[in-house]
Design a protein around this motif. Structure first.
Motif: not given
Length: 375
Positions: A14, A37, A77, A79-80, A84-85, A88-89, A100, A112
């Motif tokens: 990411w 991502i 994605l 992610v926030t 999305g989280r 991501f997980k 990242e 995260l």
């Protein structure tokens, strides 16, 4: 084809621009599955940086993006967001490495952070790349290519071709050398942590400082001041070692040792000035480096780069040609080793890209896939 060296390793990346994506590319080139991502709609900021074919900007045709992201898979994605989280997980829970480049504390703010992700995946190696690292008074400072090399001290030494350069302002680093160098350091750390994971089953958090990584390029100069209190000069080199202008380009000549200097003197036809006793020993040549360099430059100015290069090498004097991009693309040595490869991209078409600098006998490099389209 033989299995590639890191076949079976899973990586989530990411990151944007150069350092993080280059770290991911190096690992992908070894055979790992790297999932990149990108934010929806806009994608990686590198998509908006050239060069572009025919100089026409297009988010799927950026040479910088295409090079840094070969051999990767890609998704978009947000992610926030809550959804999305969770996605991501799920990705991270099955990964060996997460790369990242969020600012310090940003991952923790969205739930995260390494502590949370380690609970999902105890073997996770989390590589966090920031300008100055996760700790220290500068941890929240921003940094860009223009000031990265100066933040690590490298820009101070440029330019260093002539005595007049002493009065010039420092310049930015060439290309994106600093960002790629930091990406290489991050990849090395990730691979070392992966080796440790293979022995113990445990992951760890890597705190990568771009500033510290780029300082590797100048560590001798930094150590000089730390140990002697003397800051290295920006101009000139010991014993006349520097860049010289020929009729059709530039060469670097480095006659450090006595036999190297004698080889250069022989190449120049043993001019009277070069036979003076003040140039006999290395210490003497260092003391009179400016005069020595002026004499060498006067001789070099009337020769071609090939004449100086081959003449110096045949006499045991180190000479290198300062090559531009066209020289490198035409270089017979690179071609013979298959260094440049053609990658067929669905949007950019067939493009020539550098491959890798190593050759494994049993697990060879392969351009398995082009850089991913957005989403």
């Amino acid at each position: 084809m033989s299995e590639r060296a890191m076949e079976g390793t899973k990586v989530v990346e990411w990151c944007q621009m150069v350092t993080g994506p280059y770290c991911g590319k190096l690992i992908a080139d070894l055979g790992a599955e790297v999932i990149k991502i990108e934010p929806p709609r806009t994608g990686d900021a590198a998509r908006f940086c050239g060069p572009y074919p025919e100089d026409i900007p297009h988010r799927e045709r950026s040479g910088l993006f295409l090079y840094c992201n070969t051999n990767k898979l890609g998704i978009t994605l947000e992610v926030t967001s809550a959804t999305g989280r969770e996605i991501f997980k799920k990705l991270v829970s099955n990964a060996d490495i997460l790369i990242e480049d969020r600012p310090p504390g940003a991952m923790e703010e969205i739930g995260l952070g390494y502590g949370e992700l380690r609970n999902l995946n105890p073997g996770l190696i989390m590589v966090s790349i920031t300008p100055f690292g996760q700790t220290g008074p500068h941890r929240h400072y921003k940094m860009y290519h223009l000031n990265l090399i100066h933040g690590a001290g490298g820009g101070y030494l440029t330019p260093n071709v002539t005595e007049d350069s002493l009065h010039r302002e420092p310049l930015k680093g060439g290309g994106r050398l600093d960002e790629f160098s930091a990406g290489l350091s991050a990849a090395l750390g990730a691979l070392a942590a992966l080796y440790c994971q293979g022995l113990t089953g445990l992951g760890q958090h890597l705190d990568i400082s771009k500033q510290q990584a780029v300082m590797d390029l100048d560590r001798v100069h930094v150590a000089t001041w730390a140990n002697t209190g003397r800051s290295p000069e920006r101009t000139g080199r010991p014993s006349g070692s520097q860049i010289y202008r020929c009729m059709n380009g530039f060469v670097v000549i480095s006659p450090y040792l006595d036999h190297m200097w004698q080889g250069l003197v022989d190449l120049m036809g043993r001019p009277q000035w070069a036979l003076h006793p003040k140039f006999d020993g290395q210490v003497d040549r260092d003391e009179h480096a400016a005069e020595l360099s002026a004499g060498v430059q006067q001789w070099v100015a009337g020769r071609t780069v090939d004449e100086v290069y081959h003449g110096g090498q045949s006499r045991g004097c180190p000479v290198g040609i300062v090559r531009d991009a066209a020289d490198l693309a035409r270089c017979a040595q690179y071609r013979a080793r298959g260094f440049f490869v053609e990658v067929d991209h669905p949007e950019a078409g067939g493009i020539q890209l550098p491959s890798c600098h190593y050759q494994f006998s049993e697990t060879p490099w392969a351009g398995v896939r082009p850089a991913p389209l957005l989403g």
